[in-house]
Scaffold this motif. Structure first.
Motif, PDB file in Angstrom:
ATOM      1  N   GLN A  85      -3.360  93.411  22.737  1.00 53.84           N
ATOM      2  CA  GLN A  85      -2.318  94.258  22.173  1.00 53.84           C
ATOM      3  C   GLN A  85      -0.944  93.870  22.749  1.00 53.84           C
ATOM      4  OE1 GLN A  85      -3.985  97.902  21.339  1.00 53.84           O
ATOM      5  NE2 GLN A  85      -2.990  97.247  19.492  1.00 53.84           N
TER       6      GLN A  85
ATOM      7  N   ARG B  51       0.471  90.772  21.073  1.00 55.34           N
ATOM      8  CA  ARG B  51       0.598  90.730  19.607  1.00 55.34           C
ATOM      9  C   ARG B  51       1.958  90.212  19.171  1.00 55.34           C
ATOM     10  NH1 ARG B  51      -2.241  93.213  14.921  1.00 55.34           N
ATOM     11  NH2 ARG B  51      -4.021  91.910  15.298  1.00 55.34           N
TER      12      ARG B  51
ATOM     13  N   LEU C  13      -4.258  95.772  11.213  1.00 58.15           N
ATOM     14  CA  LEU C  13      -3.770  96.747  12.206  1.00 58.15           C
ATOM     15  C   LEU C  13      -4.679  96.738  13.432  1.00 58.15           C
ATOM     16  CD1 LEU C  13      -3.174  99.740   9.778  1.00 58.15           C
ATOM     17  CD2 LEU C  13      -1.388  98.755  11.213  1.00 58.15           C
TER      18      LEU C  13
ATOM     19  N   ASN D 292      -1.827 104.992  12.380  1.00 59.73           N
ATOM     20  CA  ASN D 292      -1.434 103.710  11.797  1.00 59.73           C
ATOM     21  C   ASN D 292      -1.125 103.772  10.305  1.00 59.73           C
ATOM     22  OD1 ASN D 292      -4.003 102.537  13.863  1.00 59.73           O
ATOM     23  ND2 ASN D 292      -1.842 102.103  14.214  1.00 59.73           N
TER      24      ASN D 292
ATOM     25  N   PHE E 240       2.545 100.079  12.827  1.00 55.78           N
ATOM     26  CA  PHE E 240       1.968  99.325  13.951  1.00 55.78           C
ATOM     27  C   PHE E 240       2.268 100.037  15.264  1.00 55.78           C
ATOM     28  CE2 PHE E 240       2.040  96.350  10.533  1.00 55.78           C
ATOM     29  CZ  PHE E 240       0.888  95.609  10.725  1.00 55.78           C
TER      30      PHE E 240
END
Ligand code: A3P
Length: 345
Positions: A61, A64, A111, A282, A296
């Motif tokens: 994460q 990203r 996602l 999300n 996001f």
């Protein structure tokens, strides 16, 4: 005078303070607000055992933002090596159906922190010229990802193209296959609407849907019309079943994905054996678009392009009834094969 200077100083301090808080909030958002909302859980089994150098989801994460830059081509060879990034063949493919909601499904699955999408439709298996370029060409079309993420691509033409099942089987006989379907008549009209828009853009005239969908000589449904044929889901699926067992397919309800996307996405997470990470947070309904859009984190939101969610032309009700009656037996067979029943008329 002194009072005026003090007020000015206070004003400056306030502006600087606001900027600092704003930047801090931005940074917090970039490193992934999802982690604060959900517990972390490992990815297990189906995509291979966890290895020593596996990157935990939390780290994925964090990175990203970096991955996004790499995918845009803003990465040096050194960075790719340093971060151990790879271009992987897809572990799952959205094979169709055209106008079923394939783009929405891909974007929504993206996602998930363990999923990386191939943004473009690659058309490797349905296009002979591309297929002749070989599997390495295909792999090089994939986005960079961490080794323990999974890559997903979508090319809706795969579902209806004769040669595709065998070709995909040759690449990976245990691949996961996703099919998103909509009520067949609505899908056919959506398909027509897309072609119509293309014709209008080129200043070309086009027939009415009714004229294409119904054979004027027999007054029966025109099974030669591609938009009709594509909606006979069971016929296409039967070809795929010569190569893959039904357990390797997951059917997504495209009509439900429009109005209530989360439960559909959770079913896909389960099918892909991913930990449940996509949440209500999300997805938010955008009244202007009339569709769910993607969030996001507190900074990055996006809706699908305007070409998704076109207004369909009015279609004669007798034609709709005729089409629904025509699709009915095929739908029954489709429910029977897939084990998923829809409330299609
Ligand atoms: P319509 O244009 O007929 O409304 P595909 O991506 O396979 O071409 O499918 C397009 C369809 O996705 C659209 O068909 C639209 O209804 C549907 N869709 C589902 N979820 C959507 C979303 N969140 N935003 C926009 N379109 C969505």
């Amino acid at each position: 005078m002194l009072f005026k200077q003090q007020a000015l100083l206070r004003q400056k301090l306030f502006v600087l303070g606001s900027l600092a808080i704003g930047s801090l909030l931005y940074l917090v958002a970039r490193v992934g607000s999802l982690d604060r909302l959900q517990p972390l859980c490992p990815i297990d089994g189906r995509f291979g055992p966890r290895s020593q150098d596996e990157i935990p989801l939390r780290a994925l994460q964090f990175k990203r933002g970096l991955l996004h830059e790499f995918r845009k081509g803003n990465a040096t060879k050194e960075q790719i090596r340093l971060h151990n990034l790879v271009q992987q063949l897809p572990k799952a493919i959205i094979i169709g159906v055209r106008k079923g909601g394939t783009r929405a499904l891909l974007e929504m699955l993206n996602l998930h922190p363990a999923v990386v999408k191939a943004s473009q439709e690659i058309h490797f298996f349905d296009n002979d010229e591309n297929y002749a370029k070989g599997i390495e060409w295909y792999r090089k079309k994939m986005p960079f990802s961490y080794p323990h993420q999974i890559t997903i691509e979508k090319s809706p033409a795969y579902f209806i193209t004769e040669e595709v099942p065998e070709r995909i089987y040759k690449m990976n006989s245990s691949i996961k296959l996703l099919i998103i379907v909509r009520e067949p008549t609505t899908r056919a009209i959506s398909d027509y609407t897309q072609v119509l828009e293309g014709k209008e853009r080129k200043n070309k005239t086009y027939y009415k849907f009714e004229k294409l969908a119904i054979d004027p000589n027999t007054c029966e449904v025109n099974t030669k019309y591609k938009a009709v044929r594509t909606s006979i889901y069971t016929k296409h699926l039967e070809r795929w079943l010569k190569y893959f067992p039904i357990e390797q397919f997951h059917i997504v309800d495209g009509d439900r994905l429009i109005i209530e996307p989360l439960p559909e996405l959770q079913l896909v997470e389960k099918f892909l054996n991913l930990p449940p990470r996509i949440s209500q947070y999300n997805l938010y309904f955008n009244a202007t678009r009339g569709f769910y859009c993607l969030r996001f984190n507190i900074v990055f939101n996006k809706c699908l392009a305007g070409s998704k969610g076109r207004i369909h032309p009015e279609v004669d009700t007798s034609v709709i009834t005729k089409l629904r009656k025509f699709f009915h037996p095929f739908n029954q067979k489709f429910y029977q094969i897939t084990g998923r029943t829809f409330n299609w008329p």
